[in-house]
Design a protein around this motif. Structure first.
Motif, PDB file in Angstrom:
ATOM      1  N   ILE A   1      29.716  39.194  17.621  1.00  0.00           N
ATOM      2  CA  ILE A   1      29.425  39.787  16.331  1.00  0.00           C
ATOM      3  C   ILE A   1      30.763  39.943  15.635  1.00  0.00           C
ATOM      4  O   ILE A   1      31.638  40.695  16.084  1.00  0.00           O
ATOM      5  CB  ILE A   1      28.680  41.121  16.466  1.00  0.00           C
ATOM      6  CG1 ILE A   1      27.312  40.846  17.091  1.00  0.00           C
ATOM      7  CG2 ILE A   1      28.542  41.793  15.105  1.00  0.00           C
ATOM      8  CD1 ILE A   1      26.430  42.025  17.303  1.00  0.00           C
TER       9      ILE A   1
ATOM     10  N   LYS B   1      27.248  35.973  15.167  1.00  0.00           N
ATOM     11  CA  LYS B   1      26.594  36.646  14.046  1.00  0.00           C
ATOM     12  C   LYS B   1      27.711  37.227  13.184  1.00  0.00           C
ATOM     13  O   LYS B   1      28.565  37.952  13.662  1.00  0.00           O
ATOM     14  CB  LYS B   1      25.675  37.757  14.571  1.00  0.00           C
ATOM     15  CG  LYS B   1      25.067  38.619  13.523  1.00  0.00           C
ATOM     16  CD  LYS B   1      23.882  37.955  12.912  1.00  0.00           C
ATOM     17  CE  LYS B   1      23.173  38.943  11.991  1.00  0.00           C
ATOM     18  NZ  LYS B   1      22.287  38.297  11.088  1.00  0.00           N
TER      19      LYS B   1
ATOM     20  N   LEU C   1      28.648  39.625  10.173  1.00  0.00           N
ATOM     21  CA  LEU C   1      28.124  40.730   9.379  1.00  0.00           C
ATOM     22  C   LEU C   1      28.980  40.936   8.144  1.00  0.00           C
ATOM     23  O   LEU C   1      30.208  40.953   8.218  1.00  0.00           O
ATOM     24  CB  LEU C   1      28.109  42.019  10.196  1.00  0.00           C
ATOM     25  CG  LEU C   1      27.244  42.031  11.452  1.00  0.00           C
ATOM     26  CD1 LEU C   1      27.314  43.396  12.120  1.00  0.00           C
ATOM     27  CD2 LEU C   1      25.807  41.666  11.142  1.00  0.00           C
TER      28      LEU C   1
ATOM     29  N   ALA D   1      24.226  50.514  10.510  1.00  0.00           N
ATOM     30  CA  ALA D   1      24.693  49.218  11.030  1.00  0.00           C
ATOM     31  C   ALA D   1      24.859  49.287  12.537  1.00  0.00           C
ATOM     32  O   ALA D   1      24.546  48.334  13.258  1.00  0.00           O
ATOM     33  CB  ALA D   1      25.996  48.821  10.359  1.00  0.00           C
TER      34      ALA D   1
ATOM     35  N   VAL E   1      23.075  46.842  15.338  1.00  0.00           N
ATOM     36  CA  VAL E   1      23.828  46.055  16.312  1.00  0.00           C
ATOM     37  C   VAL E   1      23.426  46.427  17.731  1.00  0.00           C
ATOM     38  O   VAL E   1      23.282  45.558  18.584  1.00  0.00           O
ATOM     39  CB  VAL E   1      25.345  46.196  16.071  1.00  0.00           C
ATOM     40  CG1 VAL E   1      26.138  45.596  17.221  1.00  0.00           C
ATOM     41  CG2 VAL E   1      25.721  45.504  14.764  1.00  0.00           C
TER      42      VAL E   1
END
Length: 119
Positions: free
Chosen positions: A54, A84, A86, A105, A109
């Motif tokens: 992430i 991913k 963000l 957030a 996650v």
């Protein structure tokens, strides 16, 4: 029988990726806004874990150039990974003691992490 998994955030996220690069017998590795650069790039066959990254867009700690270099490293090592990206949260958003903390957030996650680790 499952092999162990590794999870890390920021410096710890970089550490779990280095562990994967070392050939450690891991099943899954999850790096959350972790450092992506390395002094010892992975070679083909080094990484045995599935990698889940992430990455935060516009992260001054882990810049997009590091994400691009990581992607190129994994392609060169023929290592599949999922990244991913963000847009919005800032580095440290999962740490309640950090001024960048973002509870919404963070919860999203953690749901992603649970799906990966339950997988």
């Amino acid at each position: 029988r499952h092999r162990p998994c590794a999870l890390g955030l920021s410096f710890g996220g970089g550490a779990v990726l280095e562990l994967a690069r070392s050939g450690a017998p891991l099943d899954r590795v999850v790096s959350i806004y972790g450092y992506l650069d390395t002094q010892i790039p992975a070679a083909r066959g080094d990484i045995h874990a599935s990698l889940h990254i992430i990455h935060l867009k516009n992260d001054p700690v882990v810049p997009s150039e590091h994400a691009a270099a990581f992607s190129a490293e994994m392609q060169h090592a023929n290592t599949p990974f999922r990244m991913k990206r963000l847009n919005g949260p800032a580095h440290g958003f999962m740490n309640p003691d950090d001024p960048a903390y973002d509870g919404g957030a963070s919860e999203q996650v953690w749901s992603m992490i649970e799906r990966v680790l339950d997988g």
